[in-house]
Scaffold this motif. Sequence first.
Motif, PDB file in Angstrom:
ATOM      1  N   ASP A  98       0.834  -1.200   0.000  1.00 29.42           N
ATOM      2  CA  ASP A  98       0.000   0.000   0.000  1.00 29.42           C
ATOM      3  C   ASP A  98       0.874   1.257   0.000  1.00 29.42           C
ATOM      4  O   ASP A  98       1.847   1.349   0.751  1.00 29.42           O
ATOM      5  N   ARG A  99       0.556   2.215  -0.893  1.00 33.56           N
ATOM      6  CA  ARG A  99       1.216   3.512  -1.003  1.00 33.56           C
ATOM      7  C   ARG A  99       2.625   3.440  -1.615  1.00 33.56           C
ATOM      8  O   ARG A  99       3.365   4.415  -1.568  1.00 33.56           O
ATOM      9  N   VAL A 100       3.001   2.301  -2.176  1.00 36.47           N
ATOM     10  CA  VAL A 100       4.312   2.170  -2.826  1.00 36.47           C
ATOM     11  C   VAL A 100       4.104   1.699  -4.264  1.00 36.47           C
ATOM     12  O   VAL A 100       3.356   0.752  -4.518  1.00 36.47           O
ATOM     13  N   ARG A 101       4.784   2.394  -5.213  1.00 33.83           N
ATOM     14  CA  ARG A 101       4.708   2.013  -6.625  1.00 33.83           C
ATOM     15  C   ARG A 101       6.112   1.924  -7.212  1.00 33.83           C
ATOM     16  O   ARG A 101       6.977   2.773  -6.940  1.00 33.83           O
ATOM     17  N   LEU A 102       6.323   0.894  -8.018  1.00 34.96           N
ATOM     18  CA  LEU A 102       7.582   0.714  -8.742  1.00 34.96           C
ATOM     19  C   LEU A 102       7.258   0.661 -10.232  1.00 34.96           C
ATOM     20  O   LEU A 102       6.407  -0.115 -10.664  1.00 34.96           O
ATOM     21  N   ASN A 103       7.947   1.511 -11.027  1.00 37.66           N
ATOM     22  CA  ASN A 103       7.713   1.570 -12.466  1.00 37.66           C
ATOM     23  C   ASN A 103       8.993   1.228 -13.214  1.00 37.66           C
ATOM     24  O   ASN A 103      10.065   1.770 -12.918  1.00 37.66           O
ATOM     25  N   VAL A 104       8.861   0.352 -14.193  1.00 36.32           N
ATOM     26  CA  VAL A 104       9.961   0.006 -15.100  1.00 36.32           C
ATOM     27  C   VAL A 104       9.449   0.220 -16.521  1.00 36.32           C
ATOM     28  O   VAL A 104       8.418  -0.351 -16.904  1.00 36.32           O
ATOM     29  N   SER A 105      10.154   1.045 -17.281  1.00 36.37           N
ATOM     30  CA  SER A 105       9.669   1.354 -18.627  1.00 36.37           C
ATOM     31  C   SER A 105      10.839   1.482 -19.601  1.00 36.37           C
ATOM     32  O   SER A 105      12.005   1.610 -19.201  1.00 36.37           O
ATOM     33  N   GLY A 106      10.505   1.466 -20.878  1.00 30.65           N
ATOM     34  CA  GLY A 106      11.518   1.610 -21.916  1.00 30.65           C
ATOM     35  C   GLY A 106      10.900   2.154 -23.192  1.00 30.65           C
ATOM     36  O   GLY A 106       9.697   1.975 -23.447  1.00 30.65           O
ATOM     37  N   ARG A 107      11.716   2.828 -23.979  1.00 30.37           N
ATOM     38  CA  ARG A 107      11.263   3.426 -25.235  1.00 30.37           C
ATOM     39  C   ARG A 107      12.309   3.184 -26.314  1.00 30.37           C
ATOM     40  O   ARG A 107      13.478   3.558 -26.145  1.00 30.37           O
ATOM     41  N   GLN A 108      11.913   2.548 -27.394  1.00 30.50           N
ATOM     42  CA  GLN A 108      12.791   2.324 -28.543  1.00 30.50           C
ATOM     43  C   GLN A 108      12.362   3.261 -29.668  1.00 30.50           C
ATOM     44  O   GLN A 108      11.198   3.284 -30.064  1.00 30.50           O
ATOM     45  N   MET A 109      13.326   4.056 -30.178  1.00 30.03           N
ATOM     46  CA  MET A 109      12.981   5.002 -31.230  1.00 30.03           C
ATOM     47  C   MET A 109      13.900   4.834 -32.438  1.00 30.03           C
ATOM     48  O   MET A 109      15.034   4.365 -32.326  1.00 30.03           O
ATOM     49  N   TRP A 110      13.366   5.214 -33.586  1.00 31.80           N
ATOM     50  CA  TRP A 110      14.121   5.262 -34.845  1.00 31.80           C
ATOM     51  C   TRP A 110      13.818   6.608 -35.498  1.00 31.80           C
ATOM     52  O   TRP A 110      12.676   7.071 -35.482  1.00 31.80           O
ATOM     53  N   GLU A 111      14.839   7.223 -36.064  1.00 30.35           N
ATOM     54  CA  GLU A 111      14.633   8.531 -36.679  1.00 30.35           C
ATOM     55  C   GLU A 111      15.485   8.671 -37.931  1.00 30.35           C
ATOM     56  O   GLU A 111      16.664   8.330 -37.929  1.00 30.35           O
ATOM     57  N   ASP A 112      14.875   9.181 -38.995  1.00 30.79           N
ATOM     58  CA  ASP A 112      15.566   9.459 -40.261  1.00 30.79           C
ATOM     59  C   ASP A 112      15.442  10.939 -40.580  1.00 30.79           C
ATOM     60  O   ASP A 112      14.348  11.510 -40.440  1.00 30.79           O
ATOM     61  N   LYS A 113      16.539  11.527 -41.040  1.00 29.36           N
ATOM     62  CA  LYS A 113      16.515  12.921 -41.475  1.00 29.36           C
ATOM     63  C   LYS A 113      17.141  13.021 -42.866  1.00 29.36           C
ATOM     64  O   LYS A 113      18.214  12.480 -43.112  1.00 29.36           O
ATOM     65  N   HIS A 114      16.426  13.708 -43.738  1.00 26.97           N
ATOM     66  CA  HIS A 114      16.884  13.951 -45.102  1.00 26.97           C
ATOM     67  C   HIS A 114      17.061  15.456 -45.291  1.00 26.97           C
ATOM     68  O   HIS A 114      16.168  16.234 -44.939  1.00 26.97           O
ATOM     69  N   PHE A 115      18.181  15.828 -45.867  1.00 20.85           N
ATOM     70  CA  PHE A 115      18.522  17.247 -46.039  1.00 20.85           C
ATOM     71  C   PHE A 115      18.800  17.507 -47.515  1.00 20.85           C
ATOM     72  O   PHE A 115      19.524  16.759 -48.173  1.00 20.85           O
ATOM     73  N   TYR A 116      18.202  18.583 -48.044  1.00 21.45           N
ATOM     74  CA  TYR A 116      18.382  18.963 -49.444  1.00 21.45           C
ATOM     75  C   TYR A 116      18.861  20.413 -49.500  1.00 21.45           C
ATOM     76  O   TYR A 116      18.308  21.281 -48.815  1.00 21.45           O
ATOM     77  N   PHE A 117      19.873  20.665 -50.333  1.00 19.36           N
ATOM     78  CA  PHE A 117      20.486  21.997 -50.377  1.00 19.36           C
ATOM     79  C   PHE A 117      20.793  22.376 -51.819  1.00 19.36           C
ATOM     80  O   PHE A 117      21.289  21.562 -52.606  1.00 19.36           O
ATOM     81  N   SER A 118      20.478  23.620 -52.181  1.00 23.22           N
ATOM     82  CA  SER A 118      20.875  24.140 -53.490  1.00 23.22           C
ATOM     83  C   SER A 118      21.161  25.631 -53.366  1.00 23.22           C
ATOM     84  O   SER A 118      20.590  26.323 -52.513  1.00 23.22           O
ATOM     85  N   ARG A 119      22.056  26.114 -54.230  1.00 25.69           N
ATOM     86  CA  ARG A 119      22.393  27.534 -54.256  1.00 25.69           C
ATOM     87  C   ARG A 119      22.576  27.965 -55.707  1.00 25.69           C
ATOM     88  O   ARG A 119      23.245  27.283 -56.480  1.00 25.69           O
ATOM     89  N   GLN A 120      21.975  29.083 -56.077  1.00 24.82           N
ATOM     90  CA  GLN A 120      22.050  29.554 -57.449  1.00 24.82           C
ATOM     91  C   GLN A 120      22.275  31.060 -57.466  1.00 24.82           C
ATOM     92  O   GLN A 120      21.886  31.773 -56.539  1.00 24.82           O
ATOM     93  N   SER A 121      22.903  31.573 -58.537  1.00 26.82           N
ATOM     94  CA  SER A 121      23.166  33.006 -58.639  1.00 26.82           C
ATOM     95  C   SER A 121      21.883  33.739 -59.001  1.00 26.82           C
ATOM     96  O   SER A 121      20.970  33.186 -59.631  1.00 26.82           O
ATOM     97  N   ARG A 122      21.800  35.015 -58.586  1.00 26.96           N
ATOM     98  CA  ARG A 122      20.633  35.851 -58.859  1.00 26.96           C
ATOM     99  C   ARG A 122      21.071  37.195 -59.425  1.00 26.96           C
ATOM    100  O   ARG A 122      22.133  37.703 -59.094  1.00 26.96           O
ATOM    101  N   ASN A 123      20.223  37.765 -60.224  1.00 28.42           N
ATOM    102  CA  ASN A 123      20.422  39.105 -60.758  1.00 28.42           C
ATOM    103  C   ASN A 123      19.643  40.078 -59.884  1.00 28.42           C
ATOM    104  O   ASN A 123      18.428  39.920 -59.727  1.00 28.42           O
ATOM    105  N   PRO A 124      20.284  41.102 -59.288  1.00 31.12           N
ATOM    106  CA  PRO A 124      19.555  42.011 -58.397  1.00 31.12           C
ATOM    107  C   PRO A 124      18.340  42.640 -59.044  1.00 31.12           C
ATOM    108  O   PRO A 124      17.344  42.924 -58.374  1.00 31.12           O
TER     109      PRO A 124
END
Length: 195
Positions: A98-124
């Motif tokens: 009574d009045r005592v709790r024990l917690n055991v937990s776990g979390r498994q995660m997966w993460e993907d990140k995709h990055f896209y980049f471009s640079r081009q000249s501009r005329n003012p």
Amino acid sequence: ASATILLILITDPIGGKIVYLTNYYRTNITSISQEFRFLKEINDNFQVLFGTYYANDDLKYGNITYSDYAGAFNSQTNVQQKRDSWAVFGELEVRPMDRVRLNVSGRQMWEDKHFYFSRQSRNPSTVPAAVGLAGGTFLPLATPYVTRQKSWQNFSPKISMDWRPTDDVMLYASWTKGFKSGGYPAITSVAPTAY
């Protein structure tokens, strides 16, 4: 969410005002996430919880930088970063007395990140201020993109215990291991590496 910002820096060389630097910034972010949980009370002493989680973010960032000075490099930069994240998690709660709790937990995660980049000249002359604030000055995204991709996975455990000696007092202790994935800086003039 989205935003467009105009920044102008004016100098006064030899008594004549010249627009030294003009920047247009544009940012657009879309994000969704969803979590499902299943909780089951086995009896007065045991409780279990299981769940899944998914999140998706799409960040688009662009800027145009130009100067009226002769020989200045005027350019448009486009960046896009996408994130997909999945996780499963579970928790067991035990009440040995009574009045005592024990917690055991776990979390498994997966993460993907995709990055896209471009640079081009501009005329003012193609990015006047009036059109710039209307959001109509960004050229279509240049190809080919420079692309980056990286994945992370992690298991994060947690153990905790609490005790309520009275209705108004709770004592507890916990131990956990956290994790934060890396990513790519959105504001950049060159293709970055993951941090």
